[in-house]
Design a protein around this motif. Structure first.
Motif, mmCIF file in Angstrom:
data_model
loop_
_atom_site.group_PDB
_atom_site.id
_atom_site.type_symbol
_atom_site.label_atom_id
_atom_site.label_comp_id
_atom_site.label_asym_id
_atom_site.label_seq_id
_atom_site.Cartn_x
_atom_site.Cartn_y
_atom_site.Cartn_z
ATOM 1 N N VAL A 229 0.822 -1.206 0.000
ATOM 2 C CA VAL A 229 0.000 0.000 0.000
ATOM 3 C C VAL A 229 0.860 1.261 0.000
ATOM 4 O O VAL A 229 0.642 2.174 -0.794
ATOM 5 C CB VAL A 229 -0.941 0.000 1.213
ATOM 6 C CG1 VAL A 229 -1.674 1.312 1.323
ATOM 7 C CG2 VAL A 229 -1.927 -1.144 1.099
ATOM 8 N N PHE A 267 0.146 0.081 10.641
ATOM 9 C CA PHE A 267 -1.173 0.084 9.997
ATOM 10 C C PHE A 267 -1.886 1.410 10.205
ATOM 11 O O PHE A 267 -2.660 1.841 9.359
ATOM 12 C CB PHE A 267 -2.021 -1.080 10.508
ATOM 13 C CG PHE A 267 -1.776 -2.324 9.729
ATOM 14 C CD1 PHE A 267 -0.649 -3.086 9.964
ATOM 15 C CD2 PHE A 267 -2.646 -2.721 8.730
ATOM 16 C CE1 PHE A 267 -0.402 -4.221 9.227
ATOM 17 C CE2 PHE A 267 -2.401 -3.855 7.994
ATOM 18 C CZ PHE A 267 -1.267 -4.610 8.243
ATOM 19 N N LEU A 268 -1.616 2.064 11.330
ATOM 20 C CA LEU A 268 -2.224 3.379 11.542
ATOM 21 C C LEU A 268 -1.691 4.389 10.531
ATOM 22 O O LEU A 268 -2.380 5.330 10.169
ATOM 23 C CB LEU A 268 -1.962 3.863 12.970
ATOM 24 C CG LEU A 268 -2.929 3.298 14.010
ATOM 25 C CD1 LEU A 268 -2.556 3.774 15.398
ATOM 26 C CD2 LEU A 268 -4.376 3.701 13.682
ATOM 27 N N VAL A 270 -0.895 3.524 7.493
ATOM 28 C CA VAL A 270 -1.487 3.147 6.206
ATOM 29 C C VAL A 270 -2.867 3.766 6.020
ATOM 30 O O VAL A 270 -3.219 4.214 4.937
ATOM 31 C CB VAL A 270 -1.601 1.616 6.113
ATOM 32 C CG1 VAL A 270 -2.542 1.223 5.011
ATOM 33 C CG2 VAL A 270 -0.240 1.016 5.882
ATOM 34 N N ILE A 271 -3.657 3.787 7.102
ATOM 35 C CA ILE A 271 -5.057 4.184 6.957
ATOM 36 C C ILE A 271 -5.204 5.587 6.340
ATOM 37 O O ILE A 271 -5.873 5.724 5.311
ATOM 38 C CB ILE A 271 -5.807 4.041 8.299
ATOM 39 C CG1 ILE A 271 -5.907 2.543 8.642
ATOM 40 C CG2 ILE A 271 -7.191 4.657 8.231
ATOM 41 C CD1 ILE A 271 -6.496 2.222 9.995
ATOM 42 N N MET A 274 -4.198 5.519 2.630
ATOM 43 C CA MET A 274 -5.191 4.880 1.739
ATOM 44 C C MET A 274 -6.373 5.807 1.505
ATOM 45 O O MET A 274 -6.986 5.807 0.446
ATOM 46 C CB MET A 274 -5.723 3.594 2.391
ATOM 47 C CG MET A 274 -4.978 2.334 2.071
ATOM 48 S SD MET A 274 -4.514 2.177 0.368
ATOM 49 C CE MET A 274 -6.045 1.594 -0.347
ATOM 50 N N VAL A 275 -6.720 6.572 2.531
ATOM 51 C CA VAL A 275 -7.895 7.426 2.417
ATOM 52 C C VAL A 275 -7.594 8.658 1.580
ATOM 53 O O VAL A 275 -8.367 9.046 0.704
ATOM 54 C CB VAL A 275 -8.385 7.824 3.829
ATOM 55 C CG1 VAL A 275 -9.493 8.838 3.739
ATOM 56 C CG2 VAL A 275 -8.870 6.587 4.565
ATOM 57 N N PRO A 278 -5.810 6.988 -2.416
ATOM 58 C CA PRO A 278 -6.147 5.569 -2.553
ATOM 59 C C PRO A 278 -5.209 4.813 -3.488
ATOM 60 O O PRO A 278 -5.147 3.604 -3.445
ATOM 61 C CB PRO A 278 -7.569 5.596 -3.099
ATOM 62 C CG PRO A 278 -8.087 6.940 -2.741
ATOM 63 C CD PRO A 278 -6.920 7.863 -2.731
#
Lengths: 288, 323
Positions: A229, A267-268, A270-271, A274-275, A278
């Motif tokens: 990602v 992962f925090l 990544v969020i 991604m938002v 994207p």
């Protein structure tokens, strides 16, 4: 804290992340496919190599190609089953199907290899190298060298030549590519076989660093997800940089804050990415 | 009217199913767990069938419901009515946060973000002692919904069956109502034809968010009852197994079929309880079902039946054209 050692750990871990992610990077870039069976394919690669060494009495070196071949065949079988969904670009169903394949591979590996943790023994693990304050094994060096080689290979194959242009065409518009007379199904088959073979290769090189167990599944490659990602969906150079960055982040976050929360922290990050973007960080750049 | 009577008859018949199947402990265990997992699956069903997205965060909602019940009953002595509200509330809060974050993401981006959220929740639960850490909470008391003057405290799975079945019926009624509601119609329109939805004055982002918010407490209520049924809450609730279970249940029979997820879960649980081939082979069965259905007949079993029926009814020439 031994900064030089953490730096080395981070770089080695980062190369391992990037190597484990390379097949998925191509898969996501060219087929827009999120493969939730990736972890089980990694596990299978490690166990096929372990089995080849134990049952066939092969040396570590000879077990690697056996595992890579098995991985490639598995990838091709998966793609053959999913061909219709892939051509329809039914991404939602494809995602669920890869979860199903993960379950099948995990169950089959449990039946074939048992539930006990095993060790994939590499002779290179025993060779330790001292370099100033830094301690590492020959296996670590192998991971780094192999990762760089694989990324260069993929970079040149995708960037030049007919095969590369086909893959890029399929990534842009599979239907138009088919109209141009290219065998799109064959390209997809190749991409999947590459994904299977690449993750199996990564497993044979990276797995000797830790014990292996058939239930390790996605946990083992969870960082790969972040690499794919962060690197930008399908960007080869991007995922190499992302892998390295993530490796360094993990090493220093683990040493300075708390190793247990490294995954959550990654992962925090990544969020929001991604938002907000994207397509990943490298989106908009060249797809190579 | 006949339709309603038929549904009522089916509901009553369903209640006596465990007794009809022999009433053994295994039968009651299987059917109670079937009801609980079906409730869990209906949350995913709404998102997958009506919105056309795959939410990988529904395991986290399921876990949120179970954790709310476990933590508040073991640690704080809350009664089951209060933990029920807390379970729904916890999932709703999670869903609001996640829903706002994923508002503009679609397809694989939506799934990746919901997956990432699931991993974050798992890691936090696994490492934070206040949430039970890797051990979780052992010794969740049996369900006790007693009201003043009325004892409602099932001890065994046999006693629990009316409660689990009642919850399932409530959820079925709710999903049926949802599909006929304005939000249900709006969701389908946004899913099938977003431009048309916008031209009809709908706000797709709002509709998607609302459906997501409705779906989360549904799944969480399943988790709430599961905590009492199993008397234990732990990080294993985040396992992919639950995710694969709910997805398989939804796609197996066919999307937007009211009883579909229930039948799907029932088939999978019956296989696991009565025709188990061992844990590993059961995994293969579950995965293979998912792969075969989606790759072979993506519309589910219902689409096969329909194809058969229309194939028979149509004249030969049309059948050939359809092929």
């Amino acid at each position: 804290m031994n900064v030089a050692q953490q730096l080395a750990n981070g770089l080695i871990m980062g190369h391992a992340y990037a190597l484990t992610a390379i097949g998925w990077t191509l898969l996501l870039g060219a087929a827009r496919l999120v493969n939730f069976g990736h972890g089980q394919m990694y596990m299978l690669g490690a166990f096929v190599a372990w089995w080849a060494m134990r049952a066939l009495d092969l040396p570590y070196w000879a077990a690697i190609p056996v595992a890579v071949l098995a991985g490639g065949v598995l990838g091709a079988i998966m793609q053959r089953a999913m061909l219709r969904l892939t051509l329809q670009q039914n991404l939602v169903s494809l995602m669920i199907v890869t979860l199903g394949f993960g379950q099948i591979v995990e169950g089959a590996a449990g039946l074939a290899f048992g539930a006990k943790p095993q060790t994939l023994a590499s002779p290179l693990n025993a060779i330790t190298l001292h370099w100033g304050p830094v301690l590492l094994t020959a296996q670590d060096l192998l991971v780094v060298v192999a990762t760089i080689a694989m990324f260069l290979l993929l970079h040149f194959v995708l960037g030049r030549g007919l095969v590369g242009s086909w893959v890029r065409m399929v990534a842009e518009d599979p239907r138009l590519t088919q109209l141009a007379g290219v065998n799109v199904a064959g390209i997809y088959l190749g991409i999947f076989a590459f994904e299977g073979a690449a993750v199996a290769l990564a497993a044979t090189l990276v797995a000797p660093r830790t014990p292996i167990i058939t239930s390790m599944g996605f946990d083992e490659v969870i960082m790969t997800f972040v690499v794919v990602v962060l690197g930008g969906i399908g960007s080869v150079a991007g995922s190499y940089v992302a892998g390295l960055g993530l490796g360094l982040f993990s090493a220093f976050f683990g040493a300075l804050v708390a190793p247990a929360y490294t995954t959550a922290a990654a992962f925090l990050i990544v969020i929001p990415i991604m938002v907000l973007r994207p397509g990943g960080l490298a989106a908009g750049g060249a797809r190579r | 009217m006949t339709r309603l009577l038929a549904w009522l008859a089916l509901a009553v018949a369903g209640y006596f199913l465990p007794a009809a199947l022999g009433g053994t402990t295994l039968v009651y265990n299987t059917l109670v767990v079937t009801a609980i997992f079906a409730v869990m699956a209906y949350g995913q069903d709404i998102v997958l069938s009506d919105l056309g997205e795959v939410s990988l965060a529904h395991t986290a909602f399921f876990a949120a419901g179970a954790y709310a019940a476990g933590i508040l009953s073991v640690g704080h002595g809350w009664n089951a009515w209060a933990t029920l509200l807390a379970a729904g509330g916890a999932a709703l809060v999670l869903a609001v946060i996640l829903g706002l974050i994923t508002l503009r993401t679609r397809e694989f981006a939506f799934s990746l973000v919901t997956y990432a959220a699931n991993v974050v929740c798992f890691t936090v639960c696994y490492n934070w002692d206040a949430l039970g850490g890797s051990d979780g909470f052992v010794g969740v008391p049996p369900l006790d919904l007693s009201l003043p003057g009325l004892t409602l405290a099932p001890m065994t799975n046999k006693d629990l069956w009316p409660y689990a079945y009642g919850l399932l019926l409530l959820v079925l009624w709710f999903v049926a109502r949802f599909r006929r509601s304005r939000l249900g119609h709006a969701a389908l329109m946004v899913h099938m034809n977003a431009p048309l939805a916008i031209m009809s004055g709908l706000d797709p982002l709002r509709v998607r968010l609302m459906v997501f918010l409705v779906s989360a407490p549904l799944t969480a209520v399943g988790g709430w009852l599961y905590a009492y049924q199993r008397a234990y809450v732990g990080p294993d609730l985040f396992e992919t197994y639950f995710l694969v279970l709910m997805l398989t249940a939804v796609v197996l029979v066919g999307r937007r079929v009211l009883l579909g997820p229930l039948i799907g879960i029932a088939v999978l649980m019956a296989q696991k309880s009565f025709f188990s081939l061992g844990a590993y082979a059961d995994k293969i069965v579950l995965g293979a079902l998912l792969v075969i259905v989606l790759c072979g007949f993506p519309g589910g079993i219902v689409s096969l039946l329909e194809a058969g029926r229309t194939g028979l009814r149509r004249p030969a020439i049309l059948r050939r054209v359809a092929r």
